[in-house]
Enzyme design. Sequence first.
Site: not given
Ligand code: F6P
Length: 323
Positions: A11, A22, A72, A102-103, A126, A128, A130, A172, A256
């Site tokens: 995302g 950078a 994706r 991200g992870d 991210t 989030d 996390d 999420r 985002r």
């Molecule tokens: O970037 C993480 C996040 O913001 C989550 O909190 C959220 O559920 C998800 O992305 C949604 O991403 P997408 O709609 O691109 O699948």
Amino acid sequence: MKKIAVMTTGGDCPGLNAGIRAVVRSAIHHGLEVTGILRGYEGMIQNQFIPLPSHAVSNIIQRGGTILKTARSEQFMTVEGRAKAYENLRTNGVDGLILLGGDGSIRGIQQFLQEHDLPVVAVPKTIDNDIYGTDYAIGYDTALNTVVQAIDKIRDTADSHDRIFFVEVMGRDAGMIAVLSGIGSGAEAIAIPETRTRIEQIVQVLQRGWHRKKTSMIVIVAEGDDAGGAYKIADAVRQRFDSFDTRVSVLGHMQRGGSPTCFDRVLASRLGVAAVDALVQGRRDIMVGVIDNKIAETPFETVVARRKEFPYDLMRVAEILSL
Ligand code: F6P
């Protein structure tokens, strides 16, 4: 090492362009050539490599989104897809890779590295926040500010109409945005995935506010909360407490986007430089992060195996101040 590649995966979030800039500028500083891979792993497989000279990253530090796009990739989940990706990296003369991801993206590259040899360094991003191995991921600070600004606006209308608003924020699996924006916007209650949400408790807090002559209130709900999203929680609360008119507002993907805050620009700049330093000095299969305001390097296997500690003490701060 003569040429490195950079890409963004998973995302998007604000600050990715500052990170790309950078990486490119510091690679050039080290005498390296840089190629950008469009659309992450998918572009690696589809051979979407573009040259990234210094001027390609001019005037992007302030822009949200990612100039390299992100996507994706189902194909990267397959052995054949990863083999094709490696072949394209070789034909494009790539000696090392920096991924802003991200992870999930780190898990993807780990699988790839079991089959192919390439020095890789990851930069965490991210909203989030996390990811284990960094206090802050790129994008989080900007998202928090976006959410707080939105809630400030919602408060105005909530106050005019004497309403309770249930505001759903992203997350999420993580409640970091909910808790920090809750403190920052003075929310009355916060529901997050990390703790069990009890509707009765939310009702009690709102009743207490009502008795104390509050005429409007805000409840923040992380989208992944165990009791459901904002609509579900609002319905459950309404059935037990109907002294207020209620409304739901789902902030969604606006969280985002947008121009990154100075904090995110500086973070992305530091991490981009640190990632190139690590590659040039021969370190690989690590993520660069910031811990206690110092650059820290964490092996991929630790990043994906460990869970970032949640700041439960901040829930207490929010509760005390919601009187
Ligand atoms: O970037 C993480 C996040 O913001 C989550 O909190 C959220 O559920 C998800 O992305 C949604 O991403 P997408 O709609 O691109 O699948």
